[in-house]
Design a protein around this motif. Sequence first.
Motif: not given
Length: 247
Positions: A29-34, A122-127, A186-197, A227-231
């Motif tokens: 049930x992950x919240x995915x940021x796209x 309500x639903x986030x932040x993005x996992x 700021x909202x983007x940085x709230x995601x638990x994990x981030x991957x930049x391609x 961010x503490x968990x960015x790839x």
Amino acid sequence: MRVAVLPSADEAERHVAALFAAQLRRKPDSVLGLATGGTPVGVYRALVAAHRAGEADFGKARTFNLDEYAGVPPSHPQSYAAYMRTHLFDHVNLSPDRTHLPEGDADRAEDACRLYDALYRYYGPADLQLLGIGANGHIGFNEPGFVSATGGTQVVRLAESTRRANARFFGEGEQVPAYALTMSAGRILQARSIVLLATGAAKAAIVARALEGPIGTDCPASLLQLHPDATVVLDLEAAGALAPERG
């Protein structure tokens, strides 16, 4: 930030898709940021293939996109709603009521921003949040010098370089919208994990600036250093300007 350098763009895209498939297996049930644009197309293609192979189940997932053009209805072929349907949503078991994008054609864009923020709170932040990087360092549509590190979704004027870069997606005679609704940095940085391609030699200089330069709003992607968990996932060409120990 962790940096992964793959031999080719195809391998980099498939690597990112594998991260999203693993996230879904770990937490269905992950919240995915796209994200949208040219960069994620291969990622979505690989995710569709993974879904068809039984390796990526979207049935319980929920998605939030970064942005949408202002004044563009979801039925418009160049809307990001249409982009997502074309490249991902229509090909996986993701219920339409679990996919969210800003309402680009709302009568009042500011109200649409507030509604989108309410849904995300309500639903986030993005996992796991997927990002590309613009040639000027933008993430989402957060353009250099116009970056909010604390705000939510906002209406932004697109840089001319961004509009020129996106003109290739529009038909002859069509104008790229001048404004967009976008999640703030700021909202983007709230995601638990981030991957930049990032792929291709054209992104090499801005990738090096974002990863190795000073943190500042003149290069919004540099904020990911906080961010503490960015790839960051790159092909060899996009990694070409990095310091030798990274590239």
